[in-house]
Write a protein that holds these residues in place. Structure first.
Motif, PDB file in Angstrom:
ATOM      1  N   ALA A  91       0.823  -1.212   0.000  1.00 37.69           N
ATOM      2  CA  ALA A  91       0.000   0.000   0.000  1.00 37.69           C
ATOM      3  C   ALA A  91       0.855   1.260   0.000  1.00 37.69           C
ATOM      4  O   ALA A  91       1.984   1.263   0.480  1.00 37.69           O
ATOM      5  CB  ALA A  91      -0.926   0.002   1.217  1.00 37.69           C
ATOM      6  N   GLN A  92       0.290   2.319  -0.529  1.00 40.57           N
ATOM      7  CA  GLN A  92       0.885   3.645  -0.458  1.00 40.57           C
ATOM      8  C   GLN A  92       0.066   4.447   0.541  1.00 40.57           C
ATOM      9  O   GLN A  92      -1.159   4.496   0.452  1.00 40.57           O
ATOM     10  CB  GLN A  92       0.876   4.330  -1.817  1.00 40.57           C
ATOM     11  N   VAL A  93       0.757   5.072   1.499  1.00 39.06           N
ATOM     12  CA  VAL A  93       0.088   5.690   2.631  1.00 39.06           C
ATOM     13  C   VAL A  93       0.562   7.126   2.826  1.00 39.06           C
ATOM     14  O   VAL A  93       1.750   7.416   2.721  1.00 39.06           O
ATOM     15  CB  VAL A  93       0.379   4.895   3.929  1.00 39.06           C
ATOM     16  N   VAL A  94      -0.384   7.986   3.148  1.00 36.56           N
ATOM     17  CA  VAL A  94      -0.086   9.342   3.591  1.00 36.56           C
ATOM     18  C   VAL A  94      -0.500   9.405   5.055  1.00 36.56           C
ATOM     19  O   VAL A  94      -1.586   8.953   5.423  1.00 36.56           O
ATOM     20  CB  VAL A  94      -0.851  10.409   2.778  1.00 36.56           C
ATOM     21  N   VAL A  95       0.367   9.937   5.898  1.00 33.27           N
ATOM     22  CA  VAL A  95       0.060  10.117   7.313  1.00 33.27           C
ATOM     23  C   VAL A  95      -0.027  11.606   7.576  1.00 33.27           C
ATOM     24  O   VAL A  95       0.858  12.358   7.175  1.00 33.27           O
ATOM     25  CB  VAL A  95       1.143   9.498   8.229  1.00 33.27           C
ATOM     26  N   THR A  96      -1.096  12.013   8.243  1.00 30.04           N
ATOM     27  CA  THR A  96      -1.275  13.428   8.537  1.00 30.04           C
ATOM     28  C   THR A  96      -1.462  13.648  10.038  1.00 30.04           C
ATOM     29  O   THR A  96      -1.890  12.755  10.755  1.00 30.04           O
ATOM     30  CB  THR A  96      -2.459  14.023   7.737  1.00 30.04           C
ATOM     31  N   GLY A  97      -1.112  14.838  10.459  1.00 31.16           N
ATOM     32  CA  GLY A  97      -1.200  15.247  11.854  1.00 31.16           C
ATOM     33  C   GLY A  97      -0.470  16.570  11.976  1.00 31.16           C
ATOM     34  O   GLY A  97      -0.022  17.131  10.967  1.00 31.16           O
ATOM     35  N   ASP A  98      -0.322  17.062  13.191  1.00 31.47           N
ATOM     36  CA  ASP A  98       0.399  18.327  13.337  1.00 31.47           C
ATOM     37  C   ASP A  98       1.900  18.100  13.145  1.00 31.47           C
ATOM     38  O   ASP A  98       2.384  16.965  13.162  1.00 31.47           O
ATOM     39  CB  ASP A  98       0.074  19.026  14.664  1.00 31.47           C
ATOM     40  N   ASP A  99       2.626  19.182  12.933  1.00 33.71           N
ATOM     41  CA  ASP A  99       4.053  19.092  12.608  1.00 33.71           C
ATOM     42  C   ASP A  99       4.862  18.356  13.672  1.00 33.71           C
ATOM     43  O   ASP A  99       5.710  17.524  13.344  1.00 33.71           O
ATOM     44  CB  ASP A  99       4.637  20.494  12.379  1.00 33.71           C
ATOM     45  N   ASP A 100       4.614  18.653  14.944  1.00 35.09           N
ATOM     46  CA  ASP A 100       5.366  17.999  16.021  1.00 35.09           C
ATOM     47  C   ASP A 100       5.121  16.498  16.036  1.00 35.09           C
ATOM     48  O   ASP A 100       6.044  15.710  16.223  1.00 35.09           O
ATOM     49  CB  ASP A 100       5.009  18.600  17.383  1.00 35.09           C
ATOM     50  N   LEU A 101       3.879  16.096  15.828  1.00 33.17           N
ATOM     51  CA  LEU A 101       3.535  14.678  15.817  1.00 33.17           C
ATOM     52  C   LEU A 101       4.195  13.969  14.635  1.00 33.17           C
ATOM     53  O   LEU A 101       4.726  12.868  14.777  1.00 33.17           O
ATOM     54  CB  LEU A 101       2.013  14.515  15.770  1.00 33.17           C
ATOM     55  N   LEU A 102       4.187  14.608  13.465  1.00 35.27           N
ATOM     56  CA  LEU A 102       4.814  14.001  12.292  1.00 35.27           C
ATOM     57  C   LEU A 102       6.321  13.874  12.468  1.00 35.27           C
ATOM     58  O   LEU A 102       6.916  12.873  12.058  1.00 35.27           O
ATOM     59  CB  LEU A 102       4.477  14.793  11.029  1.00 35.27           C
TER      60      LEU A 102
ATOM     61  N   PRO B 218       6.775   4.773  -0.066  1.00 30.49           N
ATOM     62  CA  PRO B 218       5.432   4.224   0.136  1.00 30.49           C
ATOM     63  C   PRO B 218       4.676   4.920   1.263  1.00 30.49           C
ATOM     64  O   PRO B 218       3.454   4.874   1.314  1.00 30.49           O
ATOM     65  CB  PRO B 218       5.687   2.754   0.468  1.00 30.49           C
ATOM     66  N   VAL B 219       5.407   5.589   2.165  1.00 33.37           N
ATOM     67  CA  VAL B 219       4.786   6.323   3.265  1.00 33.37           C
ATOM     68  C   VAL B 219       5.246   7.776   3.184  1.00 33.37           C
ATOM     69  O   VAL B 219       6.442   8.055   3.170  1.00 33.37           O
ATOM     70  CB  VAL B 219       5.157   5.723   4.639  1.00 33.37           C
ATOM     71  N   VAL B 220       4.270   8.675   3.137  1.00 27.71           N
ATOM     72  CA  VAL B 220       4.564  10.104   3.085  1.00 27.71           C
ATOM     73  C   VAL B 220       3.930  10.761   4.310  1.00 27.71           C
ATOM     74  O   VAL B 220       2.736  10.584   4.564  1.00 27.71           O
ATOM     75  CB  VAL B 220       4.023  10.746   1.793  1.00 27.71           C
ATOM     76  N   LEU B 221       4.731  11.488   5.060  1.00 31.33           N
ATOM     77  CA  LEU B 221       4.247  12.253   6.203  1.00 31.33           C
ATOM     78  C   LEU B 221       3.953  13.657   5.697  1.00 31.33           C
ATOM     79  O   LEU B 221       4.841  14.320   5.166  1.00 31.33           O
ATOM     80  CB  LEU B 221       5.304  12.293   7.311  1.00 31.33           C
ATOM     81  N   ALA B 222       2.693  14.102   5.838  1.00 29.01           N
ATOM     82  CA  ALA B 222       2.301  15.383   5.246  1.00 29.01           C
ATOM     83  C   ALA B 222       1.315  16.116   6.132  1.00 29.01           C
ATOM     84  O   ALA B 222       0.284  15.556   6.501  1.00 29.01           O
ATOM     85  CB  ALA B 222       1.687  15.157   3.867  1.00 29.01           C
ATOM     86  N   ARG B 223       1.629  17.347   6.462  1.00 25.39           N
ATOM     87  CA  ARG B 223       0.704  18.188   7.231  1.00 25.39           C
ATOM     88  C   ARG B 223      -0.617  18.343   6.479  1.00 25.39           C
ATOM     89  O   ARG B 223      -1.678  18.287   7.054  1.00 25.39           O
ATOM     90  CB  ARG B 223       1.359  19.558   7.469  1.00 25.39           C
TER      91      ARG B 223
END
Length: 144
Positions: free
Chosen positions: A29-40, A73-78
């Motif tokens: 899977a390809q995943v985007v993870v979102t949350g606030d900057d500190d959490l990311l 495959p994993v992107v951390l994005a605000r």
């Protein structure tokens, strides 16, 4: 229509996210993870250290070169709308992620903390009011 799943009673949000991402990447899977900057930023660090035997390839949008982000495959994005992936969105934040409806699946990770649960209830109502079916996974009833 976006499939929505809530993972309730996560003992630790970041640890659960790491396990979830390891499983997602393992399945292709390809995943985007979102949350606030500190959490990311904390998740970025956690992904490097949570397991000595596993590595979850990931990139932080805006901090890594664009070619790295495109191939990860994993992107951390605000802002999930800024990411190219549209398969799975994992929300670690407090509010409904902007553009969630562009994704095939949305996974909400919720701890047992009462404030976190209250914010999750508001997000649940938001999705339900739009006619989205919601799957509930109680992590207290499983290994995790």
């Amino acid at each position: 229509m976006t499939e929505v799943a809530f993972h309730f009673n996560a003992p630790a949000k970041l640890a659960h996210a790491c396990r979830l991402l390891r499983k997602a990447v393992g399945s292709g899977a390809q995943v985007v993870v979102t949350g606030d900057d500190d959490l990311l930023c904390a998740l970025d660090s956690e992904l490097w250290t949570f397991s000595p035997a596993d590595f979850v390839p990931h990139a932080h949008l805006g901090q890594a070169p664009s070619v790295v982000v495109e191939r990860s495959p994993v992107v951390l994005a605000r802002s999930p709308r800024a990411a190219a992936h549209r398969q799975v969105l994992v929300n670690l934040g407090d509010s409904v992620p902007e553009g969630f409806e562009d994704f095939e699946r949305l996974i909400e990770v919720v701890t047992g903390d009462e404030d976190d649960r209250q914010r999750a209830r508001r997000r649940w109502k938001h999705y339900a009011d739009r006619g989205l079916g919601i799957v509930r996974h109680d992590l207290k009833d499983s290994a995790g």
